[in-house]
Structure formats: C-alpha cells, structure tokens
Scaffold this active site. Sequence first.
Site, PDB file in Angstrom:
ATOM      1  N   HIS A  38      36.812  28.154  51.627  1.00 55.37           N
ATOM      2  CA  HIS A  38      36.497  26.593  51.848  1.00 55.37           C
ATOM      3  C   HIS A  38      36.359  26.513  53.444  1.00 55.37           C
ATOM      4  CE1 HIS A  38      36.967  25.219  47.624  1.00 55.37           C
ATOM      5  NE2 HIS A  38      36.406  24.190  48.051  1.00 55.37           N
ATOM      6  N   ILE A  54      38.928  33.915  47.530  1.00 50.95           N
ATOM      7  CA  ILE A  54      39.664  32.822  47.125  1.00 50.95           C
ATOM      8  C   ILE A  54      39.558  31.637  47.740  1.00 50.95           C
ATOM      9  CG2 ILE A  54      41.464  34.401  46.395  1.00 50.95           C
ATOM     10  CD1 ILE A  54      42.744  34.408  48.856  1.00 50.95           C
ATOM     11  N   THR A  55      40.393  30.608  47.350  1.00 53.84           N
ATOM     12  CA  THR A  55      39.793  29.152  47.557  1.00 53.84           C
ATOM     13  C   THR A  55      40.086  28.675  49.264  1.00 53.84           C
ATOM     14  OG1 THR A  55      40.491  28.500  45.539  1.00 53.84           O
ATOM     15  CG2 THR A  55      40.603  26.526  47.041  1.00 53.84           C
ATOM     16  N   PHE A  56      41.367  28.644  49.846  1.00 50.86           N
ATOM     17  CA  PHE A  56      41.253  28.297  51.023  1.00 50.86           C
ATOM     18  C   PHE A  56      40.567  29.134  52.083  1.00 50.86           C
ATOM     19  CE2 PHE A  56      44.054  25.063  49.685  1.00 50.86           C
ATOM     20  CZ  PHE A  56      44.596  24.451  50.685  1.00 50.86           C
TER      21      PHE A  56
END
Length: 359
Positions: A13, A8-10
């Site tokens: 990143h 997933i994103t956070f």
Amino acid sequence: MNPSFPSITFPNHWTLATGLYPEAHGIVGNEFYDPSKGKMFIHKKPEISMQSEWWSGEPIWTTSSKQGRKSGVIMWPGSAVPKTLPDYLIDYKREVTAEQKMDMALEWFDKPLEERPQMISIYIPQVDQKGHGGGPEGKQLNGVLSKMDDAVGHLLKGLEERNLDNHVNVVIVSDHGMAQTDKSRLIFYEDILSKETLSFLREREAWPLLSLRPVDNAPEGIVQQIYEELYNYTQQPNKDHADGKAHFQVYLRENVPERFHYSNNERIAPIVTIPDVGYAIVSHKDYKIPHGVHGYDNLALEMRAIFMARGPKVSKLYPESGTVFSPFFNIEVYGFLTRLLNLNEAPNNGTLHGVFQPK
C-alpha cells in the site's frame, strides 16, 4: 500488475502511494524490527505504526496537496501518519462497508468547488479478509467480490448522477494476490534449527517470510550459523513432504536476489527465508494458519495484482477502449496518478512515468 516484494499489505500500500520499493520507503513488512530505534513496527497497533518515524517517501495525497490540489483519503494504510496527512482523512474502521466508503467519497464531490478534493484514495479490505479466512477457492469469496463490484458501480452511478463521469478518472488496483494453503504444507522451523540457534533469535518478522534476527548479545557468527542450518536443510531429501523438497529458499540479506529489491535496509532481517507458494513456515505453538496466504515471490502467478483505469484523461492517453497493458510493477502507479493529475513526481523508483505499453 506485479506487486512489490514481499507481497503483503502495508509494504505494498505504501509502494502504491509513493512509487518506492519497500526497502526504500522503510515499511519492509507488516511487522519488523528497526535496530537503530531498538523497537518493533507492528501494523495492528496504530499507537506504534502511525508514528511518522517509520514512514519515508511522499505519498500521492501529499504530492497533490503540495501542488495546490486538495486530497482526501478513506482508510488507506499509512494515511494517518502525521507528517503526510491529507487535507481530508477518514481513519480506518473495520466495520465500514465498501458502499459506505463510496458514499463518503461522493459527499466530498458535493463540496463547493474550492473545498473539493481533486485526489481521493479509498482502501477496501473485505476481499483480503475473506481470502485469508476461506482462501481464494473459498465459497464466500465470490459473494464478497460481487459486493465490491456493486460498490464500484455505486460510485460510478453517483458520479454520473452528478454529471462528473466525464471529469473524474477512476483507477482500481489491488495490493497483491492470494494463494490457497492447508496443513499439509506446513514447515516447522523449530525442527530445522538447533536449540542453541533458537535460543539466540528475536521474534520472527515479515510473515509469511521467515525473517530472522539474532538478539543483541548473540555470539559472533550466529547469523552465518542460522543461514547454514536452514540452507543445509534445503540440500537434503525432505521426509516431511512427499516430493522430498524443502519448499523454501534462504538468503543472507545481502544475497537476496536483486529482482526482489529487498536488501538495502537494516529493517530487513539478516536472514530472509522465502517459502514456496502455498507453504507456510511456522512454529509448533502458532501453526494455526489461514486458508489463504500472500507474501510470496512477487512474480508468482498467484501473487499478481490488478490494475484498471477509466476516465477522460485515461481515454486521452489511451484512446482505444479496452486497452490491455503489458505487465508492470506497482512502483509505476504513483507516476501514472501524477500524470492524470498533472503533477510533478516526487523522487520514486518508477521508470515509466505513467506511460504504459499496450500489449
């Protein structure tokens, strides 16, 4: 390229920026509870999520700045955290287009040499947004991909016009993939857990995982009780799905398979439930789900990320144009960037140090 878990994103990143697994850098989901702080991290609330106390590790822009190279970041998740601010920062605004972001970067290249950043990171969320809305098979996605491709072309053309195309290395990555889902692949966890168990649960964490944590005053043994109710469900024929399967795996945090690197942090809930790709574990009150979902097993085909690179240093390291690398994990991107920038790495989980194996 394989993302880190959960895909997933956070978490990803920050892994791309630091070279650390989520369990090491502390951003273990888009939403999670920290028992030592007694509060929730919520990625969509910057007044919470952009506080330095949540974020560990050293992102590439900080490494760059520490070693005498100015850095600039355009809307990358985590870049507005006070303790690791880049030299130049443009904070997140949803309405800014990909091409506008490329123009922002090109404006930095127009600065006098002594002011110009040598490391620039740019985040573009539009593909993810359309993927959630219509799924990876949705009609709109190809149009968005084409626009993103045009934006990269706009950047490359801008570099060429400035006679910088033989001086700038460009690296393109994604944080994860995307899987198609629909209402036929819903799992209602309220129908699996007993009413007593449900009464002792905090709000779920790390969607689309079903990460569960009991409230502080829950009775002793409740974690084992939650686990056994979910695990027993997986061992019985399932009447809700045609193939009779439960379509998820459940683990106590300490027993999450080692390959996920998702055990050694108390921000990871005591119960970690991983749905099969394309399935969603929901409650009856919030079962409206997007058509595209990510966050599954990071080795699943649908979760694969991309990695592309070009430029003078890239060509020096890999002289043969069009070189394809053997798959690697995204903890290695940080080391690759330090190699391109001639920087010393901060401590990280990567092992390749920017040296990838051609396929």
